[in-house]
Design an enzyme around this catalytic site. Structure first.
Site, short mmCIF file in Angstrom:
data_model
loop_
_atom_site.label_atom_id
_atom_site.label_comp_id
_atom_site.label_asym_id
_atom_site.label_seq_id
_atom_site.Cartn_x
_atom_site.Cartn_y
_atom_site.Cartn_z
N ASN A 274 0.65 -0.92 0.11
CA ASN A 274 -0.09 0.17 -0.20
C ASN A 274 1.01 1.37 0.14
OD1 ASN A 274 -2.24 -1.48 2.32
ND2 ASN A 274 -2.41 -1.87 -0.15
N ARG A 277 1.47 4.75 -3.07
CA ARG A 277 0.59 5.69 -3.45
C ARG A 277 -0.61 5.68 -1.83
NH1 ARG A 277 -0.46 0.19 -4.02
NH2 ARG A 277 -2.96 -0.42 -3.75
N LYS A 290 -6.18 0.77 8.40
CA LYS A 290 -6.35 1.91 7.97
C LYS A 290 -6.77 3.31 8.49
CE LYS A 290 -5.69 -0.53 3.01
NZ LYS A 290 -5.55 -0.58 1.74
N VAL A 314 -19.71 -1.58 4.86
CA VAL A 314 -20.62 -1.74 5.10
C VAL A 314 -21.28 -2.26 3.83
CG1 VAL A 314 -22.28 0.28 3.84
CG2 VAL A 314 -20.11 1.11 4.87
N ASN A 339 -14.87 -2.40 -5.58
CA ASN A 339 -15.23 -3.57 -6.45
C ASN A 339 -17.10 -2.59 -6.14
OD1 ASN A 339 -16.81 -4.53 -3.91
ND2 ASN A 339 -15.28 -3.84 -2.54
N CYS A 394 -12.75 -26.54 -16.18
CA CYS A 394 -12.35 -27.17 -16.80
C CYS A 394 -11.09 -26.26 -17.72
CB CYS A 394 -13.12 -27.64 -18.17
SG CYS A 394 -13.42 -26.84 -19.64
#
Length: 825
Positions: A274, A277, A290, A314, A339, A394
């Site tokens: 981390n 940046r 964090k 959340v 995400n 597969c």
């Protein structure tokens, strides 16, 4: 290319590999001419042999030389990158005004004074003179020049952050020669922020002798005070989150003395990767939360800030914390997430509670911002990106064709062997307290879920380091030799499909069995890393000496490898088939007898002690080079790649793919956070729809595009009754309020009667359903059965169409409160 965009541009070059039939192409570099998103031409191929099957191309990056004009020439005849095509003349207008500002400073030895109308007129006259000297002219924008005069002595931190991100990327390009440089001028303005404030009194912008004087010169004292009072909820505290907190500190968002607050939540701990940046973190912060670490660092920038740090996700599970009551106290929400699923959830909560949402994201040099304002714009959930394609089961299991497949396979093997199985083992023995009781129940014919897998684990469980090495050696044999032998037994190299084509053709690659050789460093790395992981989950100690090549060689020399016998088991080749669930697979009577025998042997050997019924599952950690996790993934994926003749990846690439690392750099995160903070000021100021801007950029090309957000759609129900995603009709009930009362209340309050009422997946009232008419007399309490602390439910309603035979008409959600005051029943 079937259903896959090639992503090429005309003029680029590619090199071909593994083409069968048209072998002359292999290894040659060809320039492409794009025909469509899925096809391209490489020139005349009629003289080559006919194409048989397979092959792939790789983009060849060729150096490009850029030429730049001198600054003297460019000052008079500038070349621009235009970010906002709704005002194409803005770059030239700003350029002329900035040259005039330079002239003003040279003539007066200072910048224009804040609120000085005389200085503004002098600057305007200078701008007109500069513009007249230009060959290519744009009409002078008097409003822009007056704004520039008023704000010239000011500082707008978010604008500085956005421009700084782009400028820093250009500096990196100059140093590294990587990516395309800007040609040659770029102007990013915040005229939509400062322009509407021009009509305010000059005193609004005068300095007060505090840290906000520079900001005050741009946005006025009243806006500064509104920012101080702001109550913001920020979800996520990674790269963008750190930049946003910096912007909050510089803008004075959420000050204690103004009853403001910034609530930030992030469940993650700081990792080493981390630090490149997420600039609020330092090496001594690694493995600290964090959110609380960033809050502390932010208060160092601005001690007056009130930051409330949480460690929660959340999600629906935390709605007792982030409830409607929590949202009701907020002014706006900022997402700094990585995400889509989490974004969609936060967006749904903002729409439900009518709160503005500022979203942003980055991927390497690319970035986007999206501004969501109640009753003005569409929401994040109003649009859907296509779902990410998963690698077919597969392909991962038997037919990898690219290095990403082998790395994901290795990652899955880690998860299965060292996380899932030990966790399942522990869960089983928490439910079933002793091996003897399990044996009795199995002998009595009871079916215990997971018992076969757990007993197999227990019977093979190592209890000393030598057995860990042996287990690792057997895994090598299974993964990299027997798997290949079995596939070639099931599908010999000359196997053909029903249409006569070869089974083993691109993208399928025939495997080559690998014979174990301890002299090979990759083989040794796999054995040692796998043995260490087995030792970890089984709580077996080992020393540095045990990891030496001499000690490992001695143990391996005593291991007998059973002879390989091919099996007749089915090999999945259907790309649409899903991975079967091991726990739910049916077991044969023979497997059942074998499991009972294995358990009897474990009990007889006194190996079912409480300690032996407990394992230590691992948690994949890519950033700790001492734990062996990445050693396993890198060596396993490289060996599998070698088995299938796939070009291997280095450790860094394996780490990026296995750790699902989204490429991120400080330049992009600074830029998106700055752009979002500019929009935050507009939200606080209650600006009109036309003022808001979404942004997409790619600093590598470079390109930046500012656009208006999508305007909210209003849907007609009928009879001039409309609704949008932001609408929610409310009905307040009481203990004896019936379904019939609800329908009547909606009709009386909103002028249209519902014909269908649904709660979640439960249909409360559908007239055509048998017995539903009797429900009209039932109370809402009885129909919904709310929990004790439930204040309301959101109901989906629809209305009768105007013409028979048409579909029912949709409507907004109807929020039904169980009590007349909306409090808990």
């Amino acid at each position: 290319m079937d259903d896959q965009p090639h992503g090429l541009q005309t003029g680029q070059s590619v090199v071909f590999r593994e083409v069968h039939g048209m072998e002359e192409l292999n290894g040659t570099v060809r320039q492409v001419s794009v025909l469509s998103s899925q096809s391209f031409a490489i020139g005349d191929t009629t003289q080559l042999q006919p194409h048989a099957h397979g092959g792939f191309f790789v983009l060849v990056k060729t150096p490009k030389t850029y030429r730049f004009e001198t600054i003297e020439r460019q000052l008079c005849d500038p070349q621009f990158l235009t970010p906002d095509f709704s005002k194409p003349e803005a770059p030239l207008q700003i350029h002329v005004a900035m040259i005039a500002l330079d002239t003003f400073q040279e003539q007066h030895g200072r910048l224009p004074n804040i609120g000085c109308l005389q200085d503004a007129e002098v600057l305007l006259k200078l701008t007109e003179e500069v513009n007249a000297s230009f060959k290519n002219k744009a009409p002078v924008n008097a409003e822009l020049v007056r704004c520039l005069s008023r704000t010239a002595m000011g500082t707008l931190p978010p604008l500085a952050a956005a421009v700084g991100g782009l400028a820093s990327q250009e500096a990196l390009k100059a140093i590294t020669g990587k990516f395309s440089p800007l040609q040659q001028w770029f102007y990013l303005d915040a005229i939509e922020v400062v322009g509407p404030l021009q009509s305010l009194s000059s005193s609004e912008f005068f300095p007060r002798g505090d840290r906000y004087d520079g900001l005050r010169a741009c946005i006025g004292d009243s806006m500064c005070l509104e920012l101080h009072k702001l109550r913001v909820f920020m979800v996520g505290c990674g790269a963008i989150g750190c930049e946003m907190l910096k912007n909050f500190a510089l803008l004075g968002v959420g000050l204690s003395q103004s009853s403001g607050e910034v609530c930030v939540t992030d469940p993650d701990l700081i990792e080493k990767s981390n630090l490149n940046r997420q600039f609020l973190f330092r090496p001594h912060h690694i493995q600290k939360p964090k959110s609380s670490t960033a809050a502390e660092a932010t208060c160092d920038i601005n001690p007056d800030l009130h930051v409330d740090a949480h460690l929660n996700k959340v999600c629906p599970a935390t709605e007792n914390i982030y409830s409607d009551s929590f949202y009701s106290q907020l002014n706006l929400v900022v997402t700094a997430l990585d995400n889509v699923e989490a974004r969609r959830y936060v967006d749904s909560r903002c729409v439900s509670n009518g709160k503005p949402l500022l979203d942003s994201g980055t991927m390497g040099t690319k970035g986007h911002t999206e501004i969501i304002v109640p009753n003005l714009t569409e929401s994040y959930n109003s649009h859907r990106d296509p779902p990410e394609e998963e690698i077919p089961f597969c392909t991962l299991k038997s037919f990898p064709s690219v290095i990403e497949h082998t790395i994901q396979w290795a990652r899955d093997k880690f998860e299965n062997a060292f996380v899932h199985k030990p966790s399942m083992f522990n869960l089983f023995w928490q439910t079933h307290f002793s091996a003897e009781v399990v044996l009795q129940r199995m002998q009595a014919g009871d079916s215990l879920e997971g018992s076969f897998q757990v007993i197999k684990l227990l019977s093979r469980r190592p209890n000393k380091w030598e057995q860990c090495i042996a287990a690792a050696r057997l895994k090598f044999e299974k993964y990299f030799k027997r798997k290949a032998l079995q596939l070639l037994y099931s599908f010999p190299l000359d196997t053909r499909l029903k249409d006569g084509s070869l089974f083993w053709q691109s993208p399928k690659r025939p495997p080559t069995p690998i014979d174990f050789d301890l002299k090979e460093s990759l083989h040794f790395a796999f054995i040692v890393s796998t043995a260490r992981l087995f030792a970890g989950i089984n709580n077996i100690p080992y020393s540095e000496k045990d990891l030496s090549i001499e000690a490992v060689t001695r143990i391996l020399s005593e291991i007998k490898i059973p002879e390989y016998r091919p099996s007749e088991k089915y090999v999945e080749t259907d790309e649409s088939a899903r991975k079967p669930e091991q726990m739910k697979m049916p077991q044969s009577s023979e497997e059942e007898r074998e499991a009972i025998t294995q358990l009897q042997q474990v009990i007889a050997a006194v190996s079912a002690t409480p300690e032996r019924l407990q394992m230590s599952p691992l948690q994949f950690e890519k950033d700790d080079d001492s734990n062996g996790h990445m050693d396993f993934v890198t060596s396993a994926s490289a060996l599998r790649a070698r088995m299938y003749s796939i070009e291997p990846a280095d450790r860094l690439k394996a780490k990026r793919i296995a750790g699902k690392i989204i490429p991120a750099i400080a330049t992009s995160t600074a830029a998106v956070a700055g752009l979002v903070a500019l929009e935050l000021i507009k939200v606080v100021g209650g600006y009109a729809f036309e003022s808001f801007k979404n942004c997409f950029f790619n600093l590598a090309i470079p390109v930046m595009v500012l656009t208006e957000p999508a305007q909210v759609k209003r849907t007609l129900i009928r009879d001039n009754i409309y609704f949008s995603i932001w609408d929610c009709w409310t009905i307040f009930g009481h203990e004896d309020f019936t379904l019939s009362d609800l329908i009547n209340a909606v009709r009386e309050k909103y002028g249209i009667e519902p014909t269908m009422v649904v709660h979640g997946v439960k249909m409360l009232y559908v007239p055509v359903m048998p017995g539903h008419s009797k429900r009209l007399k039932l109370t809402m309490q009885k129909l919904i059965k709310p929990s004790v602390d439930r204040r309301y439910v959101d109901l989906t309603v629809s209305f009768a169409p105007e013409a028979d035979g048409d579909e029912d008409l949709p409507g907004p959600p109807v929020r039904y409160y169980f009590t007349c005051d909306g409090e808990k029943p």
